[in-house]
Design an enzyme around this catalytic site. Structure first.
Site, PDB file in Angstrom:
ATOM      1  N   ARG A 149      -2.728   0.602   2.861  1.00 30.94           N
ATOM      2  CA  ARG A 149      -3.431   1.813   2.738  1.00 30.94           C
ATOM      3  C   ARG A 149      -4.538   1.616   3.627  1.00 30.94           C
ATOM      4  O   ARG A 149      -5.134   0.915   3.910  1.00 30.94           O
ATOM      5  CB  ARG A 149      -3.495   1.707   1.209  1.00 30.94           C
ATOM      6  CG  ARG A 149      -2.436   1.884   0.278  1.00 30.94           C
ATOM      7  CD  ARG A 149      -3.134   1.847  -1.312  1.00 30.94           C
ATOM      8  NE  ARG A 149      -1.841   2.014  -2.050  1.00 30.94           N
ATOM      9  CZ  ARG A 149      -1.420   0.565  -2.681  1.00 30.94           C
ATOM     10  NH1 ARG A 149      -2.111  -0.569  -2.435  1.00 30.94           N
ATOM     11  NH2 ARG A 149      -0.449   0.754  -3.616  1.00 30.94           N
ATOM     12  N   LYS A 173      -4.674  -1.482  -4.890  1.00 28.91           N
ATOM     13  CA  LYS A 173      -5.289  -0.899  -6.112  1.00 28.91           C
ATOM     14  C   LYS A 173      -5.266  -1.530  -7.503  1.00 28.91           C
ATOM     15  O   LYS A 173      -4.800  -2.785  -7.612  1.00 28.91           O
ATOM     16  CB  LYS A 173      -4.005  -0.024  -6.361  1.00 28.91           C
ATOM     17  CG  LYS A 173      -4.199   1.491  -5.539  1.00 28.91           C
ATOM     18  CD  LYS A 173      -3.202   2.245  -6.019  1.00 28.91           C
ATOM     19  CE  LYS A 173      -3.158   3.768  -5.165  1.00 28.91           C
ATOM     20  NZ  LYS A 173      -2.144   4.823  -5.675  1.00 28.91           N
ATOM     21  N   HIS A 245      -1.515   7.052   6.284  1.00 23.38           N
ATOM     22  CA  HIS A 245      -0.464   6.822   5.113  1.00 23.38           C
ATOM     23  C   HIS A 245       0.763   7.312   5.941  1.00 23.38           C
ATOM     24  O   HIS A 245       1.922   6.412   5.450  1.00 23.38           O
ATOM     25  CB  HIS A 245      -0.502   7.915   4.056  1.00 23.38           C
ATOM     26  CG  HIS A 245      -0.405   7.154   2.535  1.00 23.38           C
ATOM     27  ND1 HIS A 245      -1.235   5.986   2.390  1.00 23.38           N
ATOM     28  CD2 HIS A 245       0.663   7.390   1.858  1.00 23.38           C
ATOM     29  CE1 HIS A 245      -0.638   5.536   1.217  1.00 23.38           C
ATOM     30  NE2 HIS A 245       0.340   6.381   0.829  1.00 23.38           N
ATOM     31  N   ARG A 248       2.265   3.878   7.115  1.00 26.42           N
ATOM     32  CA  ARG A 248       2.655   3.099   5.907  1.00 26.42           C
ATOM     33  C   ARG A 248       3.962   3.371   5.689  1.00 26.42           C
ATOM     34  O   ARG A 248       4.769   2.669   5.197  1.00 26.42           O
ATOM     35  CB  ARG A 248       1.584   3.478   4.825  1.00 26.42           C
ATOM     36  CG  ARG A 248       1.925   2.753   3.334  1.00 26.42           C
ATOM     37  CD  ARG A 248       1.008   2.712   2.598  1.00 26.42           C
ATOM     38  NE  ARG A 248       0.970   2.492   1.075  1.00 26.42           N
ATOM     39  CZ  ARG A 248       1.056   1.410   0.276  1.00 26.42           C
ATOM     40  NH1 ARG A 248       0.836   0.121   1.146  1.00 26.42           N
ATOM     41  NH2 ARG A 248       1.506   1.377  -0.863  1.00 26.42           N
ATOM     42  N   HIS A 271       3.347  -2.001  -4.676  1.00 27.09           N
ATOM     43  CA  HIS A 271       3.632  -0.863  -5.536  1.00 27.09           C
ATOM     44  C   HIS A 271       3.961  -1.657  -6.945  1.00 27.09           C
ATOM     45  O   HIS A 271       4.360  -2.769  -6.978  1.00 27.09           O
ATOM     46  CB  HIS A 271       4.985  -0.147  -5.351  1.00 27.09           C
ATOM     47  CG  HIS A 271       4.893   0.812  -4.126  1.00 27.09           C
ATOM     48  ND1 HIS A 271       6.066   1.209  -3.332  1.00 27.09           N
ATOM     49  CD2 HIS A 271       3.825   1.415  -3.711  1.00 27.09           C
ATOM     50  CE1 HIS A 271       5.594   1.981  -2.514  1.00 27.09           C
ATOM     51  NE2 HIS A 271       4.255   2.294  -2.517  1.00 27.09           N
ATOM     52  N   TYR A 280      11.788   5.601  -0.341  1.00 25.22           N
ATOM     53  CA  TYR A 280      12.249   5.224   0.892  1.00 25.22           C
ATOM     54  C   TYR A 280      13.861   5.065   1.118  1.00 25.22           C
ATOM     55  O   TYR A 280      14.199   5.036   2.400  1.00 25.22           O
ATOM     56  CB  TYR A 280      11.464   4.099   1.261  1.00 25.22           C
ATOM     57  CG  TYR A 280       9.794   4.356   1.388  1.00 25.22           C
ATOM     58  CD1 TYR A 280       9.465   5.179   2.196  1.00 25.22           C
ATOM     59  CD2 TYR A 280       9.086   3.871   0.418  1.00 25.22           C
ATOM     60  CE1 TYR A 280       7.874   5.464   2.329  1.00 25.22           C
ATOM     61  CE2 TYR A 280       7.708   3.868   0.207  1.00 25.22           C
ATOM     62  CZ  TYR A 280       7.156   4.887   1.235  1.00 25.22           C
ATOM     63  OH  TYR A 280       5.808   5.098   1.042  1.00 25.22           O
TER      64      TYR A 280
END
Length: 299
Positions: A149, A173, A245, A248, A271, A280
């Protein structure tokens, strides 16, 4: 406005009991305002207890006729559900007319990706003779090579690079740490930048450990990375709308297309749910069509 006393009470409920921010409260009240506009268009002013599920469905049809997007409709329905929940709590109504109402299904937009030729074109567009050239090459290689990110890239520290084992430590995150393999090309460019370019910078106090610095010796901002990507895309004539992004997304897509395990990709992307990673697996429609055409006997 219809039902003013109840709307006033709903506003207090949102602020005091649910502790919502001002803009969130305004959004909920805006949703109720749309319902009142609907009834005003019909010259009707029903009692709240007289509103039934069929009335709510008619209201949603009205929103459709206005050309309102599904995402906005979902937002309005959410506001109505909160309003009628409040009315149930206050015993103004005995039956919630929105209980059986479902928000419209929202299509999940597949993220844009770049192929390897487009990524190479971005890197080739960087002028390495400029002071920031080697830094920018390293930035693109690390974004694409590690699937970071943009905030993870700007916060990346020298102390979190482990060149002997070719891994970097990233703070993602929720302040969660994860280890990500770094490719030899990305690692090489990053070490050249650190040892031959960055070493000559007048580094701002408190920024000594951050890898990527601006011309003032402070860590790069997120907007700087966005501007870099936008500038490179324009310089290569790339027609796609891309951002950091996008690199990514491309990282994840290329791994999965190459046969990488979904759990491994989830771990590298950071994630919390594999459902997020699963998007994806739906990206390369042309590739799937090609597989069917090539291998299915009825094709």
């Amino acid at each position: 406005m219809l039902w003013p006393s109840y709307i006033k009470g709903f506003k207090s409920y949102l602020k005091l009991e649910r502790s919502l921010a001002v803009h969130s409260v305004d959004a909920y009240l805006g949703d109720i305002e749309k319902l009142t506009q609907y009834y005003q268009s019909l010259d009707e002013a029903p009692q709240l207890s007289d509103i039934h599920v069929t009335d709510i469905k008619s209201f949603i049809s009205w929103l459709n006729e206005l050309g309102m997007q599904a995402s906005t409709q979902a937002r309005v329905i959410s506001g109505l559900k909160a309003f009628f929940t409040y009315l149930m709590l206050e015993e103004v109504i005995t039956t919630d007319p929105t209980a059986l109402i479902e928000a419209p299904k929202l299509s999940r937009k597949l993220p844009d990706t770049l192929n390897i030729y487009e990524i190479n074109a971005l890197i080739a567009a960087i002028d390495a003779s400029k002071p920031e050239g080697m830094r920018n090459k390293a930035i693109i290689e690390v974004l694409y090579g590690c699937g970071l990110r943009v905030s993870e890239l700007t916060d990346l520290k020298i102390s979190n690079i482990f060149p002997q084992i070719e891994f970097i430590k990233v703070i993602g995150k929720g302040n969660k740490e994860r280890l990500i393999p770094i490719g030899s090309e990305a690692l090489k460019l990053m070490e050249i930048y650190i040892n031959e370019v960055r070493v000559h910078a007048n580094i701002k106090k408190g920024h000594e450990d951050f890898i990527f610095l601006n011309r003032f010796g402070a860590k790069l901002s997120r907007i700087s990375i966005f501007n870099l990507i936008k500038s490179l895309a324009a310089g290569t004539g790339l027609k796609k709308t891309i951002s950091p992004h996008t690199l990514r997304h491309s990282f994840a897509t290329h791994l999965i297309e190459g046969g990488a395990d979904l759990r491994a990709v989830q771990e590298m992307l950071g994630h919390s749910s594999i459902t997020t990673t699963e998007i994806y697996t739906h990206i390369d429609r042309d590739y799937l069509r090609e597989v069917i055409t090539q291998f299915h006997p009825r094709s």
